[in-house]
Design a protein around this motif. Sequence first.
Motif, PDB file in Angstrom:
ATOM      1  N   PHE A   1       0.845  -0.950  -0.039  1.00  0.00           N
ATOM      2  CA  PHE A   1       0.183  -0.105  -0.071  1.00  0.00           C
ATOM      3  C   PHE A   1       0.644   0.755  -0.086  1.00  0.00           C
ATOM      4  CE2 PHE A   1      -3.213  -2.903   1.353  1.00  0.00           C
ATOM      5  CZ  PHE A   1      -4.487  -2.434   0.442  1.00  0.00           C
ATOM      6  N   LEU A   2       1.996   1.325   0.810  1.00  0.00           N
ATOM      7  CA  LEU A   2       2.436   2.044   0.592  1.00  0.00           C
ATOM      8  C   LEU A   2       3.519   2.718  -0.237  1.00  0.00           C
ATOM      9  CD1 LEU A   2       4.085   2.433   4.420  1.00  0.00           C
ATOM     10  CD2 LEU A   2       3.021   3.801   3.534  1.00  0.00           C
ATOM     11  N   GLY A   3       3.749   1.345  -1.070  1.00  0.00           N
ATOM     12  CA  GLY A   3       4.620   1.871  -2.408  1.00  0.00           C
ATOM     13  C   GLY A   3       3.215   2.242  -3.274  1.00  0.00           C
ATOM     14  N   GLY A   4       1.998   1.643  -3.367  1.00  0.00           N
ATOM     15  CA  GLY A   4       1.052   2.304  -4.757  1.00  0.00           C
ATOM     16  C   GLY A   4       0.951   3.888  -4.197  1.00  0.00           C
ATOM     17  N   LEU A   5       0.811   4.347  -2.812  1.00  0.00           N
ATOM     18  CA  LEU A   5       1.238   5.845  -2.672  1.00  0.00           C
ATOM     19  C   LEU A   5       1.515   6.300  -3.105  1.00  0.00           C
ATOM     20  CD1 LEU A   5      -1.083   5.316   0.477  1.00  0.00           C
ATOM     21  CD2 LEU A   5      -1.899   6.354  -1.364  1.00  0.00           C
ATOM     22  N   GLY A   6       2.680   5.775  -2.964  1.00  0.00           N
ATOM     23  CA  GLY A   6       4.507   6.768  -3.234  1.00  0.00           C
ATOM     24  C   GLY A   6       4.103   7.041  -4.922  1.00  0.00           C
ATOM     25  N   PHE A   7       3.627   6.203  -5.752  1.00  0.00           N
ATOM     26  CA  PHE A   7       3.160   6.062  -6.913  1.00  0.00           C
ATOM     27  C   PHE A   7       2.981   7.295  -7.225  1.00  0.00           C
ATOM     28  CE2 PHE A   7       2.090   4.683 -11.186  1.00  0.00           C
ATOM     29  CZ  PHE A   7       3.586   4.911 -11.940  1.00  0.00           C
ATOM     30  N   GLN A   8       2.114   7.661  -6.755  1.00  0.00           N
ATOM     31  CA  GLN A   8       1.575   8.812  -7.450  1.00  0.00           C
ATOM     32  C   GLN A   8       1.832  10.240  -7.346  1.00  0.00           C
ATOM     33  OE1 GLN A   8      -2.000   7.978  -7.917  1.00  0.00           O
ATOM     34  NE2 GLN A   8      -1.507   5.829  -7.128  1.00  0.00           N
ATOM     35  N   SER A   9       2.685  10.116  -6.247  1.00  0.00           N
ATOM     36  CA  SER A   9       3.855  11.626  -6.727  1.00  0.00           C
ATOM     37  C   SER A   9       4.337  11.503  -8.212  1.00  0.00           C
ATOM     38  CB  SER A   9       5.021  10.880  -5.755  1.00  0.00           C
ATOM     39  OG  SER A   9       6.222   9.856  -5.834  1.00  0.00           O
ATOM     40  N   ALA A  10       4.467   9.964  -9.281  1.00  0.00           N
ATOM     41  CA  ALA A  10       4.363  10.257 -10.702  1.00  0.00           C
ATOM     42  C   ALA A  10       3.954  11.203 -10.968  1.00  0.00           C
ATOM     43  CB  ALA A  10       4.863   8.434 -10.768  1.00  0.00           C
ATOM     44  N   VAL A  11       2.925  10.615 -10.462  1.00  0.00           N
ATOM     45  CA  VAL A  11       1.186  11.881 -11.499  1.00  0.00           C
ATOM     46  C   VAL A  11       1.727  13.613 -11.455  1.00  0.00           C
ATOM     47  CG1 VAL A  11      -1.419  12.152 -11.319  1.00  0.00           C
ATOM     48  CG2 VAL A  11       0.000   9.520 -11.539  1.00  0.00           C
ATOM     49  N   CYS A  12       1.675  13.168 -10.129  1.00  0.00           N
ATOM     50  CA  CYS A  12       2.562  14.851  -9.616  1.00  0.00           C
ATOM     51  C   CYS A  12       3.360  15.516 -10.246  1.00  0.00           C
ATOM     52  CB  CYS A  12       2.932  15.780  -8.408  1.00  0.00           C
ATOM     53  SG  CYS A  12       0.868  14.794  -6.833  1.00  0.00           S
ATOM     54  N   GLY A  13       4.341  14.706 -10.772  1.00  0.00           N
ATOM     55  CA  GLY A  13       5.440  14.726 -11.452  1.00  0.00           C
ATOM     56  C   GLY A  13       5.268  15.877 -12.712  1.00  0.00           C
ATOM     57  N   ALA A  14       4.660  14.680 -12.994  1.00  0.00           N
ATOM     58  CA  ALA A  14       3.989  14.348 -15.140  1.00  0.00           C
ATOM     59  C   ALA A  14       3.127  16.274 -15.301  1.00  0.00           C
ATOM     60  CB  ALA A  14       3.507  13.700 -15.779  1.00  0.00           C
ATOM     61  N   LEU A  15       3.330  17.234 -13.832  1.00  0.00           N
ATOM     62  CA  LEU A  15       2.163  18.468 -14.043  1.00  0.00           C
ATOM     63  C   LEU A  15       3.715  19.349 -14.248  1.00  0.00           C
ATOM     64  CD1 LEU A  15      -0.379  17.982 -11.856  1.00  0.00           C
ATOM     65  CD2 LEU A  15      -0.258  17.631 -14.279  1.00  0.00           C
ATOM     66  N   MET A  16       4.939  18.699 -13.949  1.00  0.00           N
ATOM     67  CA  MET A  16       5.710  19.817 -14.322  1.00  0.00           C
ATOM     68  C   MET A  16       6.211  20.040 -15.270  1.00  0.00           C
ATOM     69  SD  MET A  16       7.056  18.845  -9.694  1.00  0.00           S
ATOM     70  CE  MET A  16       6.314  18.223  -8.750  1.00  0.00           C
ATOM     71  N   LYS A  17       6.234  21.283 -15.315  1.00  0.00           N
ATOM     72  CA  LYS A  17       6.917  21.875 -16.647  1.00  0.00           C
ATOM     73  C   LYS A  17       7.790  22.335 -17.335  1.00  0.00           C
ATOM     74  CE  LYS A  17       4.145  25.502 -18.812  1.00  0.00           C
ATOM     75  NZ  LYS A  17       3.555  26.153 -18.966  1.00  0.00           N
ATOM     76  N   PRO A  18       8.820  21.961 -17.518  1.00  0.00           N
ATOM     77  CA  PRO A  18      10.400  22.075 -17.429  1.00  0.00           C
ATOM     78  C   PRO A  18      10.042  23.723 -17.489  1.00  0.00           C
ATOM     79  CG  PRO A  18      10.014  20.799 -18.594  1.00  0.00           C
ATOM     80  CD  PRO A  18       8.939  20.830 -18.566  1.00  0.00           C
ATOM     81  N   THR A  19      10.912  24.945 -16.700  1.00  0.00           N
ATOM     82  CA  THR A  19      11.408  25.993 -17.263  1.00  0.00           C
ATOM     83  C   THR A  19      11.837  26.598 -17.542  1.00  0.00           C
ATOM     84  OG1 THR A  19      12.686  26.574 -14.473  1.00  0.00           O
ATOM     85  CG2 THR A  19      10.390  26.156 -14.805  1.00  0.00           C
ATOM     86  N   GLU A  20      11.983  27.693 -18.377  1.00  0.00           N
ATOM     87  CA  GLU A  20      12.853  28.712 -18.971  1.00  0.00           C
ATOM     88  C   GLU A  20      15.010  28.227 -18.378  1.00  0.00           C
ATOM     89  OE1 GLU A  20      12.882  33.226 -16.857  1.00  0.00           O
ATOM     90  OE2 GLU A  20      12.924  32.754 -19.555  1.00  0.00           O
ATOM     91  N   TYR A  21      14.464  27.888 -16.930  1.00  0.00           N
ATOM     92  CA  TYR A  21      16.174  27.667 -16.522  1.00  0.00           C
ATOM     93  C   TYR A  21      16.690  26.489 -16.488  1.00  0.00           C
ATOM     94  CZ  TYR A  21      14.051  31.741 -13.597  1.00  0.00           C
ATOM     95  OH  TYR A  21      13.906  33.572 -13.992  1.00  0.00           O
ATOM     96  N   GLU A  22      16.059  25.883 -16.917  1.00  0.00           N
ATOM     97  CA  GLU A  22      15.885  24.396 -17.406  1.00  0.00           C
ATOM     98  C   GLU A  22      16.216  23.912 -18.857  1.00  0.00           C
ATOM     99  OE1 GLU A  22      13.670  20.939 -14.113  1.00  0.00           O
ATOM    100  OE2 GLU A  22      12.083  22.837 -14.758  1.00  0.00           O
ATOM    101  N   THR A  23      15.664  24.952 -19.359  1.00  0.00           N
ATOM    102  CA  THR A  23      16.049  25.179 -21.009  1.00  0.00           C
ATOM    103  C   THR A  23      17.322  25.790 -21.675  1.00  0.00           C
ATOM    104  OG1 THR A  23      14.072  26.294 -20.772  1.00  0.00           O
ATOM    105  CG2 THR A  23      14.083  23.515 -21.645  1.00  0.00           C
ATOM    106  N   ARG A  24      17.136  25.969 -20.522  1.00  0.00           N
ATOM    107  CA  ARG A  24      17.943  27.698 -21.248  1.00  0.00           C
ATOM    108  C   ARG A  24      19.404  27.089 -21.011  1.00  0.00           C
ATOM    109  NH1 ARG A  24      21.066  31.961 -15.713  1.00  0.00           N
ATOM    110  NH2 ARG A  24      22.009  32.733 -17.481  1.00  0.00           N
ATOM    111  N   PRO A  25      19.780  25.737 -21.233  1.00  0.00           N
ATOM    112  CA  PRO A  25      21.437  25.547 -21.989  1.00  0.00           C
ATOM    113  C   PRO A  25      21.192  25.429 -23.531  1.00  0.00           C
ATOM    114  CG  PRO A  25      21.230  24.211 -20.224  1.00  0.00           C
ATOM    115  CD  PRO A  25      20.076  25.468 -20.212  1.00  0.00           C
ATOM    116  N   ASN A  26      19.921  25.099 -23.827  1.00  0.00           N
ATOM    117  CA  ASN A  26      20.133  24.894 -25.418  1.00  0.00           C
ATOM    118  C   ASN A  26      19.379  26.458 -25.874  1.00  0.00           C
ATOM    119  OD1 ASN A  26      19.848  22.285 -25.387  1.00  0.00           O
ATOM    120  ND2 ASN A  26      17.968  22.215 -25.029  1.00  0.00           N
ATOM    121  N   LYS A  27      19.311  27.653 -25.269  1.00  0.00           N
ATOM    122  CA  LYS A  27      18.986  28.851 -25.449  1.00  0.00           C
ATOM    123  C   LYS A  27      20.978  29.820 -25.465  1.00  0.00           C
ATOM    124  CE  LYS A  27      14.456  29.466 -24.473  1.00  0.00           C
ATOM    125  NZ  LYS A  27      12.682  30.638 -23.497  1.00  0.00           N
TER     126      LYS A  27
END
Length: 466
Positions: free
Chosen positions: A169-195
Amino acid sequence: MSDIKPWAWVILAASFGSMFFNSAFFAAGVIHGALIERYPDVDVGTIAWLGSLFSCMFALTVFVGSIIINLFNARTCVMLSGLLTLVGFTLSSFVNDIKLLFVTYSLIAGSGQAMSFAGSMVTLAYYFKENTSIATGIATSGCGLCTFVFPPLTQYFIDTYGLSGAFLFLGGLGFQSAVCGALMKPTEYETRPNKLLKCLNLCKRKQTKKILIEKEQSKKNVTEPNEQKSSRFLSEKFVLLTSAPVWLLFISSAAFHMALSTVYLFLPGYFKHLGSSPQESAFILSIAGITGIFSRILLGFLSKSVDTSLVYSSTFGIMGLITFFVNFMSSIGSKITYTALLGFYTGACWTLQYTLLVDIIGVKHASTGYGMMMFFSGMGYLLGPPFAEMMAVWFHNYYFAFVFAGVCFMVAASTGLMIRTKTNKILLLSDTEINDGEGDKCLLQPEKHIIISDEKWIIKQLITSV
């Protein structure tokens, strides 16, 4: 907060959810009791190492999360954390040898929680540059809610499905953080090296002719810039190792987490010793989660107007004094009072620590600095319970484990008070913005000399802050 981008509020909610679902280390004390019952022939000290290693991994391996953030982005880091938590707890449910639990439970599952915490905290700094303390206060209240929910919930899982079922059960609950992580759109600071690379290539094309004409003369002129670049690189990388406020923060963080890990690991068992049932002990411990939610938000706002280091150190000092009297808390009311104060005075520690770190080193170095700070925190989490166990065995009384925790709280308070970043004079230069002519803008940050001075010392740091 009018200048905050709309998606930042989604990031705030995702960070809150990630910290809530992937903070099972707050239930380590409940799992510790179940492991003692499951392995009666195993030395209690060995089981204490198992719990302390699991608890410390959320901090000890944050540097791995910072590496992943630097190589990829915070979204990848948080999503990977959910996967590791799922794998670690699932494997633990099928393991019978306690030696293998050091790998599945402590290392794999613990590392997943570390990366979730790192990714969530760093992405908040990217989206809330001017309101870091408030944003982290709200997001880390997810840990406070987890502290309230997970101990009694974990005890219920253990009573109903056994320890193996609880791991699933703890493993299943912890896996829900992957869903939350999918919403974290990269910012300009994370894509900045290419620019930046794009801008540099454009400049290179425009200056090729000039370089060919002045080739001989440029040999002399290139030497000095290269030496300056090398010097700037070394200064930038070693600034954390030459800053007194940073080292004070690291020492304070290590001492605090030695105390906190000791209290959370041994408090349920000590309450049982004082007459509480297992379910009652888990419920009492969960009270710290409710008060922790309020303190994270309240102190996040308070640190905007008050010296952060003063708030940071005073909370630890008060908690250290209270911990010395835990031996006299035999009634249910006194136990609830202690855990309520524990949550209130320690709940905002990560909010205040991260705010102090950003104040000292700037946002650009936040992921690297945070990884180093959490490494020291992890060492505190790792060493605290075994040392406390040694104290209890030496004096034949588990109360002395809490004496040890109280001393560590006081050390954290004294070193934190010495930081005093809010009273220091900070001088920053403005950013320079260059247009590459193709619709994209590159931020070429000038080097910023931050002079931190008071009656005790003068420290010169070379920092680039975005």
